[in-house]
Each structure stands twice: as structure tokens, then as C-alpha cells.
Write a protein that holds these residues in place. Sequence first.
Motif, PDB file in Angstrom:
ATOM      1  N   VAL A 485       0.835  -1.207   0.000  1.00  0.00           N
ATOM      2  CA  VAL A 485       0.000   0.000   0.000  1.00  0.00           C
ATOM      3  C   VAL A 485       0.870   1.258   0.000  1.00  0.00           C
ATOM      4  CG1 VAL A 485      -1.674   1.348   1.326  1.00  0.00           C
ATOM      5  CG2 VAL A 485      -1.989  -1.115   1.063  1.00  0.00           C
ATOM      6  N   SER A 486       1.905   1.285   0.842  1.00  0.00           N
ATOM      7  CA  SER A 486       2.756   2.472   0.948  1.00  0.00           C
ATOM      8  C   SER A 486       3.454   2.770  -0.369  1.00  0.00           C
ATOM      9  CB  SER A 486       3.785   2.278   2.063  1.00  0.00           C
ATOM     10  OG  SER A 486       3.161   2.079   3.300  1.00  0.00           O
ATOM     11  N   LEU A 487       3.999   1.727  -0.998  1.00  0.00           N
ATOM     12  CA  LEU A 487       4.695   1.904  -2.275  1.00  0.00           C
ATOM     13  C   LEU A 487       3.758   2.449  -3.343  1.00  0.00           C
ATOM     14  CD1 LEU A 487       7.039  -0.747  -3.954  1.00  0.00           C
ATOM     15  CD2 LEU A 487       5.348   0.503  -5.264  1.00  0.00           C
ATOM     16  N   LEU A 488       2.598   1.822  -3.492  1.00  0.00           N
ATOM     17  CA  LEU A 488       1.662   2.225  -4.547  1.00  0.00           C
ATOM     18  C   LEU A 488       1.150   3.645  -4.318  1.00  0.00           C
ATOM     19  CD1 LEU A 488      -0.440  -1.065  -4.874  1.00  0.00           C
ATOM     20  CD2 LEU A 488       1.252  -0.202  -6.501  1.00  0.00           C
ATOM     21  N   THR A 489       0.821   3.969  -3.064  1.00  0.00           N
ATOM     22  CA  THR A 489       0.318   5.313  -2.778  1.00  0.00           C
ATOM     23  C   THR A 489       1.393   6.356  -3.044  1.00  0.00           C
ATOM     24  OG1 THR A 489      -1.089   4.346  -1.064  1.00  0.00           O
ATOM     25  CG2 THR A 489      -0.862   6.730  -1.073  1.00  0.00           C
TER      26      THR A 489
END
Length: 504
Positions: A485-489
Amino acid sequence: MEFHVKSGSPEKQRSACIVIGVFEPRKLSPVGEQLDQVSDGYISNILRRGDLEGKAGQVLLLHNVPNTLCDRVLLIGCGKERDFSESQYKRIISKAISTLNDTGSMEAVCFLSELNVKGRDTHWKVKHAVEAAQSSLYTFDQLKSKTDTARRPLRKLVFNVTTRRDLTIGEQAIAEGQAVAEGVKLAKDLANMPPNICHPTYLAEQAEKIADDYDKVNVEILEESDMLELGMGAFMAVAQGSAQPAKLVILNYNGAEDKDESPITLVGKGLTFDSGGISIKPSESMDEMKYDMGGAAGVFGAFLAIVQLKLPVNVVMAVAAAENMPGGHACRPGDVVTSMSGQTIEILNTDAEGRLVLCDTLTYIDKFNPDVVIDVATLTGACVIALGAHATGLLSNHNPLAHDLLNAGETADDRAWRLPLWDEYQEQLNTNFADMANLGGRPAGTITAACFLSRFTKKYQWAHLDIAGTAWRGGKDKGATGRPVSLLTQYVIDRANARASKDA
């Protein structure tokens, strides 16, 4: 929990607790030295007695420190100053939060955000402090009849920044950190949910809830009849062995000024349980195959974070939701199926099912005229062997996209590592009986799985994230991680920021 930023002196903080860092050996941080001077050496005298050395994770709670307005001072060991890294920073934030939560400090002012993290600014430190704080407080106990909760849990945390100019930066960082934390929580909740509750229909219901709760979001659910009509023979081959109906779940967010702007498209593998089908898995740890929808959980979480931040982009989320079960209707090793693209596939192993649901989904999403496509999947055990639990596997047909994702992973501390996608590996998918096999053998299993998917992504810029090693932890700490989630956001935030800079 509430988060705020302020700029002020530690001795003037009217708070239940203030949090100060201590490095080895017994070296106070600059803020700690300031507080020590005000308290006439009270803190340094305690350190000299050996109560706290400063090793990473050590804690010491002081009461009634002279000449201060706070009830307590929490000293947190930060390790050696020269070794103080991004991961160490996040670990001590987590330790501080759990200690505050356990010791009855319902609100606190944290000065750890002023510590020097090499190459990282105030925005990064505050944003990641929020994420680490929320992660450290996460529990999945909604299915327990009795829950253990802190008597006086931490409700409010204020991060102190060096100057008043940093206040606006800090507020933006809090907004981003909270959105990412909410997305991570959703991803963890979905993945941790047992498969008798979290099935394809449940995932579709979660998508409908997001569409109801947020503006500019539309939902579309494709049923099995729709997929059969579209010719999704690969997807349906996986789903046909289960009594749970498969779903193709689509969420569409129109945040860009130009509603027709090509969207960033996130595709998630949503195998809500993977028994392996006829090629059944060993029984040991098979309960963890509820996490085979980790890719779906990840794109759900990223989509929620993007929508909460109201980023000026268009985003499509597509989740291929199904259950892989043995049964009289299940597909068999040796079956040949026709994908939506018209390409035929010999199924050599029914446990290589993720690529089958993904290939038809990757064909379907071409209708949205995507700007880029990123699929996320717990796809191969080979990725766990190659990269362990620390890095997500990344493969792509477009170098700039791969580069941007790697950079986003570094910024988000949610790192990926790129593997090759050379034509030579494609030969391992050859078969005498169809256009391709769904398995390329043991060598380079992560790469050949991506090679399979690449045959359905030739019309657009595409990247594949294999999160088999990073989506969950096993053992006594078993549970979903909420990655990537952190990477994609961060990738989408970077895209939005680059657009804003270009338009300025």
C-alpha cells in the motif's frame, strides 16, 4: 488517534508525556540536552547512574522532571547515532507508541521527529511517524469474544518540528501518513479476515461500500455470467471448482480535471483461498492461503488512500476475486483453456492459478485505455526464495515505470527489487498442446510467471509486483503486513506532485 504538529520548547509542553531520544552511549539528543539544562542536569544524572544506555528500543519513563510542565518524560534508546537509519527511526517510533499506550499517557508530544535521519526531511519523518504509530497500534480482534484493550489508550500525539515554517509541511505529512495508514489497515483487515467470511462476494461488498462513502468513485461488479460472455476461459477455469461465485471487481476514481485522462490502473490478485485445486497443497500452513488475496488487499488499500487524499488523478482498480478449490467441476492438469485474448493455455498445474485469473483481467482492463498498469499478486513461492520477506519482486516492460516504482518504494520504505524479463525466459512456457503452458518449471519461477503475464500486456506500459514474500508474516507473529500500500500510494503521490510542478 489524533495527530498534530507544533513548534515549541520541551520544557513548556503541558502534556501527559514528552518523548526524547537518547543515543549510545548515554548521549541525549539536542532536545534532550535542552531539557536537561532546564532541569539542572536531572536527566543526565540519571543516565550516568546507568538506568539507560541508549541501546535501540530501551525505554525509561521519568516522572516530575524539575522545571518542566509535563507529567512524564519518556526516554527512548535510539542506538548509535552514526547508524541511525530510516528503519531504526520507524522502530523507535513504534516502541514509543506502544510504551505510551501501555503506561496510560493518553496524549503526548513527540520530539523524535526532530532527530536527524540521513537524507530525510521533516515531511518524511512526520509522515512515517504517523504510519509507524498507527501500525504499532493495529490489532485484528473483531472476531474474538473477549478483547484486551488498554485502560487509558493513547488518543493524541503531537509531533514537534524545528521551525514554524515546518508546520504546513508537517500538516501535509500527517494527512498523507493518515491516508496511507488507513489504506494499510484496510489491506490488513481484508487479508486477515478468514476465508469463510472474506470470499469474492465480500470483496465486492467492500468495493460497493467505498463507492458509497466517497465522491468521484464508481463501482462495477462482473459476475461469472459476464465473464463467460466475455470469453474469460482462464479466469473461469480457476473459479469453476468452488461453490463461491467469482467476481471481477472494478472501482473507478475520477480525480483528474480531465475526466477522460488515461487512468493509473491497479490490478490485484484476489484468491480468497487457494487450496491448490486438483494440484492440492500440503496441509501444513494451508490456513495461510487466505493471504493469497494479498494483492487484492494491497490495491484496495492503495485505492482508499488515494481517494482519501483526493489526489488529482484518475485511477482504476481491478480485483480478480475467486476461490481455488478441488471438486468435481475443478479444472485438471492437462486441460487447455482459451483466454479472453484468444490465446490458449495448457494448465500443467492448477496451483499456478493466479496468473490465470490475472491474464484475463489484464486483457479486460485495456478497455480503460490505461496510462500505466501495475498488477500486484502473491504469485510465486520462488519470489520468497529469491528475495525473502524484505523486498517485493518487480518486473516490467517499461523502464521508466519500473524506475518510478523503485524510487517510490525507497521513499515509502516499502522496497522492491527488479528482476529481468528477457525473451530467453519465455521459452520455458512452450508446450506441444497450446499457445503456452501456465508453468515454466522450477528455474526462475518468478520470472517465468511474469513472462506469462507479459503476453497479455503488450498494448500498454505494465509492471508486475510479486508480493509473495512481503504480504504477510507467518509463525507467532502471523498476520498481514499491508504491503505494498505504501509503495503504490507513494507512486501516485509522486505522479501527482510531478504534474503539479510541471503545471506551476
